[in-house]
Write a protein that holds these residues in place. Structure first.
Motif, PDB file in Angstrom:
ATOM      1  N   THR A 158       0.725  -1.171  -0.130  1.00 18.42           N
ATOM      2  CA  THR A 158      -0.116  -0.045  -0.307  1.00 18.42           C
ATOM      3  C   THR A 158       0.899   1.306  -0.228  1.00 18.42           C
ATOM      4  O   THR A 158       1.935   1.447   1.351  1.00 18.42           O
ATOM      5  N   ASP A 159       1.050   2.665  -1.272  1.00 15.59           N
ATOM      6  CA  ASP A 159       1.177   3.406  -0.807  1.00 15.59           C
ATOM      7  C   ASP A 159       0.906   4.176   0.302  1.00 15.59           C
ATOM      8  O   ASP A 159      -0.223   4.539   0.525  1.00 15.59           O
ATOM      9  N   GLU A 160       1.589   5.012   0.914  1.00 19.67           N
ATOM     10  CA  GLU A 160       2.272   5.485   2.197  1.00 19.67           C
ATOM     11  C   GLU A 160       2.611   6.932   2.131  1.00 19.67           C
ATOM     12  O   GLU A 160       2.266   7.354   2.330  1.00 19.67           O
ATOM     13  N   GLU A 177       1.611  12.091   1.600  1.00 22.90           N
ATOM     14  CA  GLU A 177       0.933  11.258   1.739  1.00 22.90           C
ATOM     15  C   GLU A 177       0.594  10.291   1.482  1.00 22.90           C
ATOM     16  O   GLU A 177      -1.181  11.090   0.554  1.00 22.90           O
ATOM     17  N   GLY A 178      -0.050   9.141   1.025  1.00 22.41           N
ATOM     18  CA  GLY A 178      -0.333   8.176  -0.318  1.00 22.41           C
ATOM     19  C   GLY A 178       0.977   8.163  -1.256  1.00 22.41           C
ATOM     20  O   GLY A 178       1.927   8.471  -1.164  1.00 22.41           O
TER      21      GLY A 178
END
Length: 181
Positions: A158-160, A177-178
């Protein structure tokens, strides 16, 4: 059965007129050896290299060493209709590939299924180290004009977080973020 036996300090076996010397067992299925113009062909009557082998080659030893006096040796592995996974496999034991170069040019370290130009897999903490003993060490990300250069941090796929230059916003450096700059 016939037997050719050469004994003593110096013996010569020669074929006239540049012909190859063929050595074969009585078995019609056996692959013959050919000595031809300082070259050895196993299954090839006219080898084009110092050693040319028709069939699989097994080296039963602790090492396969390729070297020359110029210290610029290379190993070329070519696909000849193999039934396995095409590519170059370098590993420490049978069935594993510590380094794998696939037929699409993707490189895997710890995987034979790389999804990117360089794909590194293993268990435990992972470190990629760039070190210089006498000068600067650097990592360069060079995106095409008006495109982003960034580092993406993921957790369990998951992209953090993402940090980098936003090519669509005057190359401003951003931390987000993301997965989007």
């Amino acid at each position: 059965s016939s037997l050719l036996k050469l004994e003593g300090d110096s013996q010569t076996l020669a074929a006239g007129g540049g012909a190859a010397i063929q050595i074969k067992t009585g078995d019609d299925e056996a692959i013959p050896l050919y000595l031809n113009t300082n070259r050895l062909g196993i299954g090839y009557a006219t080898p084009t290299e110092v050693l040319e082998v028709l069939g699989n080659l097994k080296v039963q030893s602790n090492s396969l060493i390729v070297s020359n006096s110029n210290n610029n040796s290379s190993i070329y592995i070519k696909n000849a209709g193999s039934t396995g996974q095409d590519g170059i496999h370098i590993g420490r034991s049978a069935g594993t590939a510590d380094i794998f170069v696939g037929n699409t040019g993707l490189v895997g370290i710890g995987t034979t299924s790389p999804d990117n130009q360089l794909d590194v897999h293993s268990t435990g903490a992972q470190v990629i180290k760039i070190e210089s003993d006498d000068n600067n060490a650097s990592l360069t990300l060079d995106g095409h004009t008006n495109y982003d250069s960034y580092v993406l941090f993921k957790e369990a796929g998951t992209d953090e977080w993402i940090i980098g230059c936003d090519g669509s916003d005057s190359n401003k450096f951003k931390i987000s973020e993301g997965g989007t700059i």
